[in-house]
Design a protein around this motif. Structure first.
Motif, PDB file in Angstrom:
ATOM      1  N   PHE A   9       6.334 -68.362  -8.852  1.00 54.68           N
ATOM      2  CA  PHE A   9       7.497 -68.868  -9.588  1.00 54.68           C
ATOM      3  C   PHE A   9       8.797 -68.335  -8.991  1.00 54.68           C
ATOM      4  O   PHE A   9       9.745 -69.101  -8.735  1.00 54.68           O
ATOM      5  CB  PHE A   9       7.376 -68.468 -11.057  1.00 54.68           C
ATOM      6  N   LEU A  10       8.872 -67.031  -8.730  1.00 50.35           N
ATOM      7  CA  LEU A  10      10.077 -66.443  -8.138  1.00 50.35           C
ATOM      8  C   LEU A  10      10.410 -67.107  -6.807  1.00 50.35           C
ATOM      9  O   LEU A  10      11.561 -67.442  -6.535  1.00 50.35           O
ATOM     10  CB  LEU A  10       9.895 -64.938  -7.918  1.00 50.35           C
ATOM     11  N   LEU A 135      20.246 -57.667 -16.147  1.00 49.30           N
ATOM     12  CA  LEU A 135      20.331 -59.019 -16.700  1.00 49.30           C
ATOM     13  C   LEU A 135      18.962 -59.467 -17.191  1.00 49.30           C
ATOM     14  O   LEU A 135      17.932 -59.139 -16.587  1.00 49.30           O
ATOM     15  CB  LEU A 135      20.829 -60.014 -15.649  1.00 49.30           C
ATOM     16  N   LYS A 136      18.972 -60.228 -18.265  1.00 51.46           N
ATOM     17  CA  LYS A 136      17.752 -60.837 -18.798  1.00 51.46           C
ATOM     18  C   LYS A 136      17.767 -62.324 -18.453  1.00 51.46           C
ATOM     19  O   LYS A 136      18.791 -62.990 -18.609  1.00 51.46           O
ATOM     20  CB  LYS A 136      17.697 -60.654 -20.313  1.00 51.46           C
ATOM     21  N   SER A 141       9.005 -71.031 -18.678  1.00 50.50           N
ATOM     22  CA  SER A 141       8.238 -70.196 -19.621  1.00 50.50           C
ATOM     23  C   SER A 141       8.268 -68.719 -19.247  1.00 50.50           C
ATOM     24  O   SER A 141       7.592 -67.905 -19.877  1.00 50.50           O
ATOM     25  CB  SER A 141       6.777 -70.667 -19.662  1.00 50.50           C
ATOM     26  N   PHE A 142       9.090 -68.355 -18.259  1.00 49.37           N
ATOM     27  CA  PHE A 142       9.107 -66.977 -17.762  1.00 49.37           C
ATOM     28  C   PHE A 142      10.318 -66.218 -18.283  1.00 49.37           C
ATOM     29  O   PHE A 142      11.454 -66.713 -18.221  1.00 49.37           O
ATOM     30  CB  PHE A 142       9.130 -66.954 -16.235  1.00 49.37           C
ATOM     31  N   LYS A 193       9.345 -57.518 -14.465  1.00 45.12           N
ATOM     32  CA  LYS A 193       8.694 -58.444 -15.399  1.00 45.12           C
ATOM     33  C   LYS A 193       8.816 -57.948 -16.843  1.00 45.12           C
ATOM     34  O   LYS A 193       9.228 -58.680 -17.723  1.00 45.12           O
ATOM     35  CB  LYS A 193       7.214 -58.607 -15.028  1.00 45.12           C
ATOM     36  N   ASP A 194       8.423 -56.701 -17.074  1.00 40.65           N
ATOM     37  CA  ASP A 194       8.440 -56.114 -18.423  1.00 40.65           C
ATOM     38  C   ASP A 194       9.355 -54.897 -18.392  1.00 40.65           C
ATOM     39  O   ASP A 194       9.039 -53.898 -17.749  1.00 40.65           O
ATOM     40  CB  ASP A 194       7.015 -55.728 -18.830  1.00 40.65           C
TER      41      ASP A 194
END
Length: 228
Positions: A9-10, A135-136, A141-142, A193-194
């Motif tokens: 995805f990235l 930044l968020k 869906s990611f 990611k988290d």
């Protein structure tokens, strides 16, 4: 072996340049700051002026405007700081989890993707990030985060959590060694990611024991930046 889903995805995203978009790819040069670079044995990497002189000369020699690299690079520079250094080689944190972009202080930094201000903080330990913004991002869906370390103090003044950031917006400028953790001016950029419970901070350097976790939670930022 195919990339995991998040990494794929990235790689598929079209990101805006972290630096001025007029700096073309040919003006970026990879640099090796690992323990295994024999050229660094003659350099006092604990001294930010000496390290800056080495990096700037390297860029000049290669006719480059930006030196970059460092993902999963094992470095000796962290040995100068008690914040990273431990006597146990398994728990000493010296494996870099982001990509560094080495360029002059006050260089503008731009958001590669749309998002919002998750958090910010001045991390003042010796050898730490100094002023930092996270930044968020929520794309398809990611949900994930990007970290920008070694910024100027002005970069975190008047910020507010939750404020929307558009792709390509200027979000910061780079700091000097006096405020950025005592490094030559550069941006530490990291994908996370988290974020766990961290705010304005997240480990940017791992030890060997935790490396497999961080490799999964902090994939190679170049998947997004497409520098090579």
């Amino acid at each position: 072996m195919p990339l995991p889903v998040f990494e794929t995805f990235l790689k598929s995203l079209k990101s805006y340049s972290l630096l001025n978009a007029t700096i073309v790819k040919d003006q970026y040069i990879p640099i090796n700051l690992s323990l295994h670079n024999s050229e660094l044995k003659a350099i006092n990497v604990s001294n930010s002026d000496d390290l800056e002189h080495f990096i700037w000369n390297y860029m000049k020699t290669h006719n480059a405007k930006v030196a970059y690299g460092g993902y999963l690079e094992q470095r000796g520079i962290y040995q100068r700081s008690a914040y990273f250094n431990e006597t146990n080689s398994e728990t000493e944190r010296n494996i870099h989890l982001g990509i560094d972009l080495w360029i002059a202080a006050e260089t503008p930094i731009y958001a590669p993707l749309a998002g919002s201000i998750h958090s910010f903080k001045n991390n003042i330990n010796h050898g730490d990030y100094g002023p930092t913004i996270i930044l968020k991002h929520h794309i398809y869906s990611f949900e994930f985060y990007t970290l920008y370390g070694h910024l100027s103090m002005a970069s975190i003044e008047n910020l507010k959590v939750g404020v929307e950031v558009k792709q390509g917006d200027q979000i910061a400028t780079l700091g000097t060694a006096e405020v950025n953790g005592d490094y030559p001016p550069h941006l530490h950029f990291q994908v996370i990611k988290d974020i766990e419970d961290y705010k304005g901070d997240y480990p940017g350097v791992s030890n060997r024991l935790d490396l497999e976790f961080y490799k999964k939670n902090c994939p190679n930022p170049n998947l997004l930046l497409h520098l090579v």
